[in-house]
Design a protein around this motif. Structure first.
Motif, PDB file in Angstrom:
ATOM      1  N   ASP A 288       1.183  -1.207   0.068  1.00  0.00           N
ATOM      2  CA  ASP A 288      -0.034   0.092  -0.151  1.00  0.00           C
ATOM      3  C   ASP A 288       1.473   1.148  -0.051  1.00  0.00           C
ATOM      4  O   ASP A 288       0.621   2.049  -0.078  1.00  0.00           O
ATOM      5  CB  ASP A 288      -0.869   0.195   0.998  1.00  0.00           C
ATOM      6  N   THR A 289       1.990   0.924   0.023  1.00  0.00           N
ATOM      7  CA  THR A 289       2.906   2.470   0.214  1.00  0.00           C
ATOM      8  C   THR A 289       4.372   3.210  -0.997  1.00  0.00           C
ATOM      9  O   THR A 289       3.709   2.240  -1.725  1.00  0.00           O
ATOM     10  CB  THR A 289       4.090   1.981   1.407  1.00  0.00           C
ATOM     11  N   ALA A 290       4.462   4.219  -0.682  1.00  0.00           N
ATOM     12  CA  ALA A 290       5.134   4.763  -1.590  1.00  0.00           C
ATOM     13  C   ALA A 290       6.137   4.153  -1.983  1.00  0.00           C
ATOM     14  O   ALA A 290       6.945   3.747  -2.928  1.00  0.00           O
ATOM     15  CB  ALA A 290       5.155   6.405  -1.330  1.00  0.00           C
ATOM     16  N   THR A 415       3.707  14.119  -9.364  1.00  0.00           N
ATOM     17  CA  THR A 415       4.235  13.580  -8.096  1.00  0.00           C
ATOM     18  C   THR A 415       4.104  12.280  -6.475  1.00  0.00           C
ATOM     19  O   THR A 415       2.247  12.981  -7.032  1.00  0.00           O
ATOM     20  CB  THR A 415       5.704  14.797  -6.680  1.00  0.00           C
ATOM     21  N   VAL A 416       4.050  11.751  -6.946  1.00  0.00           N
ATOM     22  CA  VAL A 416       4.201  10.805  -5.736  1.00  0.00           C
ATOM     23  C   VAL A 416       5.043   9.907  -4.457  1.00  0.00           C
ATOM     24  O   VAL A 416       6.270  10.049  -5.407  1.00  0.00           O
ATOM     25  CB  VAL A 416       3.376   9.208  -6.701  1.00  0.00           C
ATOM     26  N   ASP A 417       4.532  10.454  -3.548  1.00  0.00           N
ATOM     27  CA  ASP A 417       5.784  10.019  -2.478  1.00  0.00           C
ATOM     28  C   ASP A 417       5.177   9.610  -0.949  1.00  0.00           C
ATOM     29  O   ASP A 417       3.947   9.732  -1.248  1.00  0.00           O
ATOM     30  CB  ASP A 417       6.964  11.360  -2.768  1.00  0.00           C
ATOM     31  N   GLU A 418       5.732   9.948  -0.058  1.00  0.00           N
ATOM     32  CA  GLU A 418       4.692   9.962   1.324  1.00  0.00           C
ATOM     33  C   GLU A 418       3.609  10.733   1.545  1.00  0.00           C
ATOM     34  O   GLU A 418       3.486  10.456   2.274  1.00  0.00           O
ATOM     35  CB  GLU A 418       6.075   9.797   2.486  1.00  0.00           C
ATOM     36  N   GLU A 419       3.970  11.850   1.056  1.00  0.00           N
ATOM     37  CA  GLU A 419       2.773  12.657   1.625  1.00  0.00           C
ATOM     38  C   GLU A 419       1.697  12.651   0.028  1.00  0.00           C
ATOM     39  O   GLU A 419       0.796  14.142   0.780  1.00  0.00           O
ATOM     40  CB  GLU A 419       3.234  14.010   1.532  1.00  0.00           C
ATOM     41  N   TYR A 424      -2.948   5.882   1.281  1.00  0.00           N
ATOM     42  CA  TYR A 424      -2.282   5.299   2.731  1.00  0.00           C
ATOM     43  C   TYR A 424      -2.435   5.896   3.863  1.00  0.00           C
ATOM     44  O   TYR A 424      -2.725   6.570   4.671  1.00  0.00           O
ATOM     45  CB  TYR A 424      -1.165   4.736   2.463  1.00  0.00           C
ATOM     46  N   THR A 425      -1.151   6.670   3.615  1.00  0.00           N
ATOM     47  CA  THR A 425      -1.002   8.006   5.161  1.00  0.00           C
ATOM     48  C   THR A 425      -2.193   8.918   5.111  1.00  0.00           C
ATOM     49  O   THR A 425      -2.106   9.131   6.157  1.00  0.00           O
ATOM     50  CB  THR A 425       0.454   8.824   4.380  1.00  0.00           C
ATOM     51  N   GLU A 449      -4.365  11.769  -4.956  1.00  0.00           N
ATOM     52  CA  GLU A 449      -4.038  12.266  -6.854  1.00  0.00           C
ATOM     53  C   GLU A 449      -2.502  12.637  -6.473  1.00  0.00           C
ATOM     54  O   GLU A 449      -2.401  13.355  -5.441  1.00  0.00           O
ATOM     55  CB  GLU A 449      -5.521  13.847  -6.492  1.00  0.00           C
ATOM     56  N   PRO A 450      -1.966  12.699  -7.814  1.00  0.00           N
ATOM     57  CA  PRO A 450      -0.899  13.188  -7.588  1.00  0.00           C
ATOM     58  C   PRO A 450      -1.002  14.334  -7.408  1.00  0.00           C
ATOM     59  O   PRO A 450      -1.120  15.486  -7.535  1.00  0.00           O
ATOM     60  CB  PRO A 450       0.080  12.543  -8.530  1.00  0.00           C
TER      61      PRO A 450
END
Length: 502
Positions: A288-290, A415-419, A424-425, A449-450
């Protein structure tokens, strides 16, 4: 600064989109499944879909009955037709997997999964052949020979594991394969049949499968196997945690069939990795994670050099092998959760779907392509530490000199990252609600959404210098489009607040 050549080094393989996995095939009868498939086809566009259970009891194909003291068999395709119709309507073709054994045809009672797929050999290979023949003949009659010839047909699933094939009996599998393959070719010689669909760690089966096929003159049109990189499961209630090998281990597994089959009759056949992922568990939160998207990015960028297809397992969290999921985010295999919430790895696939056909450059942290209209697309990813000993770098710098055909380019970055692009975050911040309320679902869709940014970048001597700073576990897509400026000659932004401009 890495200088990207102006001329392509070749074509970017799209082996990553040839096939995607699914939970047992009868789930295609459900609305959430069909909604998820429609979304993923609209935004990614896979060509085939593979799942278990085509011949299991839940599909109701094998229907024995007694009449006037005689046992007879009826083959019913009520659900098969609805499932295949739903897939084709969504624009995706089946990658048929023949299994598992109908209970009334089985030689034993051993089953696997919550939904109890029977994993024993047939009590009658003749009746099994009749079942296969009848099913394929029906599909040819309903959908046409030219269509069904495009559907690969795989015999069974992971017969090297006792959980999936009673006693992992290799000779019994060879017998099943031989009967099945000849039956497939009786229906039509142009149908594609293959195997042995083995799990990781059983590569010696490939060599013996080749020896068997040559010795017995058995039809084989493609070779298939699976690839995972996770270690033993460490169980917690309704979940597991596992160690991970580096993602390069997946690429090594993709390469194994061709390496082992050199010099055999199967050496030049297509290789299909009909399942791959990091963890082989459908309840591992890593899915489920980045981190997971950044971990798999180099696999999608390089995997097509090693196999004709590699099928992500699976497209949706509608998956019930260990039971009905207990929470919206539960570590499921899916690119999508139930209710179509996009995971970070989903975005990795949508980014790949927006890459161009001409390959300009590949590196440890980037992939660069060009479109026919001159657009340049860059997929970049931050390095990860699969050992878990460190969280990975806070920042990762990438500088590229890109060939362009305009004085300026429009730069769009996703962009897709932890935030960002990471529901999931948001779900964790929300308190990890097992069954989110409608308003919470809206927030999660929004969080998925990215992040997007836009700017204009000048070029010099046919090149644009792109400087990227990636955050921890980030994947990013940068699209550079030549600018044709149609602003009128009198336009000046200083006029916006009425300033006089000479």
């Amino acid at each position: 600064m890495s200088t990207v050549p102006a001329e392509p080094t070749g074509r970017l393989s799209d082996a990553w989109r040839f096939c995607v996995g699914t939970g047992r095939i009868e789930l295609a009868l459900r609305r959430d499944y069909q909604d998820s498939l429609a979304l993923i086809q609209r935004e990614i566009g896979f060509r085939h879909i593979r799942g278990h259970g085509l011949l299991s009891d839940g599909m109701g194909v094998y229907r024995p009955y007694d009449h006037e003291g005689t046992r007879r068999t009826h083959h019913s395709f009520t659900y098969v037709d609805q499932v295949v119709d739903a897939l084709l309507t969504a624009g995706i073709r089946p990658f048929l997997e023949l299994g598992f054994m109908p209970a009334e045809l089985a030689s034993g009672s051993r089953t696997v999964f919550w939904w109890q797929g029977n994993v024993t050999p047939p009590r009658s290979h003749r009746e099994w052949a009749d079942l296969v023949r009848s099913t394929l003949a029906h599909l040819v009659d309903r959908y046409g020979l030219d269509e069904v010839r495009t559907w690969p047909i795989e015999v069974w699933n992971e017969p090297n594991l006792p959980d999936f094939w009673q006693d992992a009996d290799e000779k019994a599998y060879h017998r099943l394969y031989e009967v099945t393959a000849h039956t497939v070719k009786e229906v039509d010689a142009g149908l594609q049949v293959g195997g042995p669909a083995i799990s990781p760690g059983a590569d010696d089966w490939l060599e013996r499968f080749a020896e068997f096929a040559e010795h017995r003159d058995v039809p084989v049109d493609f070779v298939s196997k699976h690839a995972y990189t996770s270690g033993p499961a460490q169980h917690v209630p309704f979940g597991v945690h596992q160690t991970l090998a580096p993602a390069s281990g997946l690429l090594d597994q993709f390469a194994t069939p061709r390496a082992l089959l050199k010099g055999t009759r199967l050496a030049e056949l297509p290789v299909h990795i009909t399942e791959f992922n990091s963890s082989y568990r459908p309840d591992n939160p890593i899915h489920d994670t980045a981190f997971h998207a950044a971990y798999l990015a180099p696999v999608l960028a390089h995997g097509g050099d090693l196999a004709d297809s590699f099928s992500y397992w699976t497209f949706s969290d509608m998956f019930e092998e260990i039971g009905v999921p207990t929470a919206l985010f539960h570590g499921g295999f899916g690119l999508l959760t139930h209710r179509q919430i996009r995971k970070p790895t989903y975005h990795l696939y949508t980014f790949m779907a927006r890459m161009g056909p001409d390959l300009l450059a590949r590196g440890d942290d980037h992939l660069v392509t060009r479109h026919p209209d001159g657009r340049i697309t860059v997929l970049a990813w931050a390095p990860v530490d699969p050992t878990g000993e460190s969280p990975g770098p806070d920042r990762h710098l990438l500088r590229l000199s890109l060939p362009v055909v305009a004085r300026e380019v429009f730069v769009r970055r996703s962009t897709v990252d932890e935030e960002h692009g990471n529901a999931y975050t948001a779900w964790r911040h929300m308190g990890s609600p097992r069954s989110p309320k409608p308003g919470q679902l809206d927030i999660l869709h929004e969080a998925a959404e990215p992040a997007r940014s836009h700017r204009r970048l000048p070029t010099r001597e046919g090149r644009a210098e792109l400087d990227l700073t990636l955050s921890r576990h980030e994947i990013t897509l940068v699209e550079l489009t030549p600018v044709t400026d149609e602003a009128p000659p009198w336009w000046d932004e200083r006029r916006l607040l009425g300033e006089a401009v000479a």
